[in-house]
Design an enzyme around this catalytic site. Sequence first.
Site, PDB file in Angstrom:
ATOM      1  N   ASN A  86      80.261  49.836  39.042  1.00 40.13           N
ATOM      2  CA  ASN A  86      80.659  48.804  40.007  1.00 40.13           C
ATOM      3  C   ASN A  86      81.780  49.300  40.906  1.00 40.13           C
ATOM      4  O   ASN A  86      81.775  49.067  42.120  1.00 40.13           O
ATOM      5  CB  ASN A  86      81.102  47.534  39.281  1.00 40.13           C
ATOM      6  CG  ASN A  86      79.929  46.641  38.930  1.00 40.13           C
ATOM      7  OD1 ASN A  86      79.315  46.047  39.810  1.00 40.13           O
ATOM      8  ND2 ASN A  86      79.606  46.572  37.656  1.00 40.13           N
ATOM      9  N   HIS A 142      81.425  39.507  36.047  1.00 43.58           N
ATOM     10  CA  HIS A 142      81.018  39.213  34.674  1.00 43.58           C
ATOM     11  C   HIS A 142      79.492  39.188  34.610  1.00 43.58           C
ATOM     12  O   HIS A 142      78.848  38.589  35.477  1.00 43.58           O
ATOM     13  CB  HIS A 142      81.591  37.861  34.234  1.00 43.58           C
ATOM     14  CG  HIS A 142      81.275  37.532  32.816  1.00 43.58           C
ATOM     15  ND1 HIS A 142      81.904  38.141  31.753  1.00 43.58           N
ATOM     16  CD2 HIS A 142      80.360  36.685  32.275  1.00 43.58           C
ATOM     17  CE1 HIS A 142      81.402  37.677  30.624  1.00 43.58           C
ATOM     18  NE2 HIS A 142      80.462  36.792  30.912  1.00 43.58           N
TER      19      HIS A 142
HETATM   20  C1  GAR Z   1      79.343  45.605  34.026  1.00 40.98           C
HETATM   21  O1  GAR Z   1      78.076  45.123  33.660  1.00 40.98           O
HETATM   22  C2  GAR Z   1      80.315  44.452  34.112  1.00 40.98           C
HETATM   23  O2  GAR Z   1      79.761  43.260  34.598  1.00 40.98           O
HETATM   24  C3  GAR Z   1      80.716  44.313  32.683  1.00 40.98           C
HETATM   25  O3  GAR Z   1      80.845  45.626  32.199  1.00 40.98           O
HETATM   26  C4  GAR Z   1      79.950  46.474  32.925  1.00 40.98           C
HETATM   27  C5  GAR Z   1      80.742  47.629  33.481  1.00 40.98           C
HETATM   28  O4  GAR Z   1      79.891  48.574  34.062  1.00 40.98           O
HETATM   29  N1  GAR Z   1      81.953  43.594  32.563  1.00 40.98           N
HETATM   30  C6  GAR Z   1      82.252  42.826  31.524  1.00 40.98           C
HETATM   31  O5  GAR Z   1      81.532  42.682  30.563  1.00 40.98           O
HETATM   32  C7  GAR Z   1      83.602  42.156  31.620  1.00 40.98           C
HETATM   33  N2  GAR Z   1      83.777  41.234  30.549  1.00 40.98           N
HETATM   34  P1  GAR Z   1      80.486  49.662  35.064  1.00 40.98           P
HETATM   35  O6  GAR Z   1      81.687  50.321  34.380  1.00 40.98           O
HETATM   36  O7  GAR Z   1      79.350  50.638  35.234  1.00 40.98           O
HETATM   37  O8  GAR Z   1      80.868  48.972  36.337  1.00 40.98           O
END
Ligand code: GAR
Length: 197
Positions: free
Chosen positions: A15, A111
Amino acid sequence: MTKRVAILISGGGSNMLALLRDMEAAGHPARPVLVASNDPAAGGLAKAAGQGVPVAAVDHRPYGRDRAAFEAALLDPILAAKPDILLLAGFMRVLTPAFVTRFAGRMLNIHPSLLPKYPGLHTHQRAIAAGDAEAGCTVHEVTPVLDDGPILGQARVPVLPDDTPDTLAARVLVQEHRLYPAVLRRFAVGDRTPIFL
Ligand code: GAR
């Protein structure tokens, strides 16, 4: 004047990378000034550095249960970067009300559920177990209540009959990468109108 953005991550940072790439566009109202992590081994740190963005790591583990002390250390690089906006992008530490209050109105989180459904962890597993037809992701303003706060955008995906938490997470993640940059573009110009993809 473009808004200064700091991004907090804990892991791979996909992200974060989507946000950095979008901010490269000419005329974008925001620019990255820092990517920081609670995990010095977070894969996203190298990705951010590779994009030329300053990075910082403050390992939460030596602080044990002392969240305030961890946050005090994390604040050093954040305050030095003078961000206008703080984005949580896969940041997996719960922040204290004192920290959240300090950035009230200028901190966002993504989220992986259609909030208010499934705050907390294991969102995809819970959506599948509940028999939901749809899942998705939410970008919201951060308030002292976990995974609460005004919703600034949501993107929906179908839950398919043979989905596992991993296949559903992958489908949602594609939408996360569209939603968060779209919300940031609005938020950076003071527009809090929610986006629904
Ligand atoms: C993402 O899916 C985000 O929405 C989630 O962790 C992942 C991170 O992926 N966040 C949560 O669960 C927050 N409680 P990334 O490091 O590849 O962006």
